[in-house]
Scaffold this motif. Structure first.
Motif, mmCIF file in Angstrom:
data_model
loop_
_atom_site.group_PDB
_atom_site.id
_atom_site.type_symbol
_atom_site.label_atom_id
_atom_site.label_comp_id
_atom_site.label_asym_id
_atom_site.label_seq_id
_atom_site.Cartn_x
_atom_site.Cartn_y
_atom_site.Cartn_z
ATOM 1 N N HIS A 12 0.829 -1.205 0.000
ATOM 2 C CA HIS A 12 0.000 0.000 0.000
ATOM 3 C C HIS A 12 0.864 1.256 0.000
ATOM 4 O O HIS A 12 0.498 2.274 -0.612
ATOM 5 C CB HIS A 12 -0.923 -0.017 1.223
ATOM 6 N N GLN A 13 2.013 1.200 0.648
ATOM 7 C CA GLN A 13 2.891 2.365 0.706
ATOM 8 C C GLN A 13 3.377 2.787 -0.682
ATOM 9 O O GLN A 13 3.682 3.961 -0.906
ATOM 10 C CB GLN A 13 4.094 2.077 1.612
ATOM 11 N N HIS B 281 0.758 5.360 -1.908
ATOM 12 C CA HIS B 281 0.270 6.372 -0.973
ATOM 13 C C HIS B 281 0.011 7.721 -1.638
ATOM 14 O O HIS B 281 -0.761 8.530 -1.127
ATOM 15 C CB HIS B 281 1.237 6.536 0.207
ATOM 16 N N ALA C 176 -5.831 6.420 0.651
ATOM 17 C CA ALA C 176 -6.111 6.171 2.066
ATOM 18 C C ALA C 176 -7.520 5.609 2.266
ATOM 19 O O ALA C 176 -7.733 4.688 3.073
ATOM 20 C CB ALA C 176 -5.937 7.459 2.868
#
Length: 299
Positions: free
Chosen positions: A204-205, A208, A214
């Protein structure tokens, strides 16, 4: 019948056949074995013979039930209506996710799909045609990508929202009846045990900076939590697959090794982003294959 992945028809062949409608098989079974299952099932004569014996045995059982006009686990009208209700809610929830603003770009960044598309495996290209639409991506790379980032999202997303819309007592009653509903719940329980959201958060990073990332990640986490709680309650367990200890231990035994490969893969992707070298790409592709072999139901 599908191969390894639960989201594409995987699970126990016998359970699936015996849960199928009357006269749906008619003494004939056409099988597609997915790539990552072939070596484990047919690598040597013993495993191949055992697997083929199980297939023939399941087909004979189903054929006998059909011949007698019987069903091992007949579905009551109430259960059928409940499953239709669950299907509609699950479908709507799933579709709402992948039609969210920014989801396509999130998928590209939060999974190793770019490296999967360059792998020399499979009989068909990753996409049906050159397009930026998710609908034109074939099912195997779609599932493979989410499995590699360890969320295995296509197999369970929407399940929690559907199950929480129905009274728990009714769900437990349907589960105890056996049949198709039990098969689906048991298969999802197996998949949830393989999910690792800590690893998925590392992927997921990479996304970002994607608009709405988010919110997309929050949706994934919340749906997983709801799905996990509901599956445990329906199966009346405190831990996933505690009533299927042999299967549970088999998954948990492989997990540390898969986690190590996932960690290596994310670090290699970071390195490739800074220095896009062929040897790094080759190493990433090796981890893709290793994780697929360890999870055993990937595409």
């Amino acid at each position: 019948m599908g191969g390894g992945s639960v989201s594409r028809g995987g699970g126990s062949l016998e359970d699936a056949l015996l849960s199928a409608p009357l006269f749906s098989v008619q003494d004939t079974l056409k099988l597609t074995e997915q790539g990552e299952t072939i070596s484990s099932r047919y690598l040597n004569n013993t495993s191949a013979l055992n697997n083929l014996s199980n297939i023939v045995g399941a087909l004979l059982k189903k054929s006998l039930y059909d011949e007698k006009g019987m069903s091992k686990n007949p579905i009551s009208p109430a259960t059928k209506e409940l499953m239709q209700q669950l299907s509609k809610i699950s479908y709507t929830t799933y579709r709402q996710l992948y039609t969210m603003h920014g989801f396509l770009e999130y998928f590209k960044q939060a999974t190793p799909i770019a490296f999967i598309q360059e792998l020399n495996l499979g009989s068909r290209p990753a996409k049906r045609k050159e397009s930026t639409k998710l609908e034109d991506l074939r099912a195997i790379p779609w599932v493979f990508a989410w499995t590699q980032n360890r969320s295995i999202l296509p197999a369970w997303f929407g399940v929690g929202s559907a199950l929480k819309s129905v009274d728990l007592a009714d769900l437990q009653k349907c589960y105890l009846e056996g049949g198709f509903f039990k098969v689906v719940i048991d298969n999802i329980a197996q998949v949830l045990l393989k999910v690792d959201l800590d690893t998925a958060r590392e992927y997921h990073q990479f996304a970002h900076d994607v608009p709405n990332a988010a919110h997309i990640w929050a949706q994934i986490k919340n749906e997983f939590t709801t799905s996990l709680e509901r599956i445990l309650a329906i199966r009346q367990e405190s831990a996933l697959l505690e009533k299927d200890e042999l299967v549970r231990q088999g998954i948990l035994f492989r997990t540390p090794y898969i986690n190590a490969l996932s960690c290596l893969q994310t670090e290699l992707i970071k390195a490739f982003k800074h220095h896009p070298k062929d040897e790094i790409k080759l190493a990433i592709q090796s981890t893709l294959i290793g994780i697929a072999q360890g999870l055993r139901n990937t595409g």
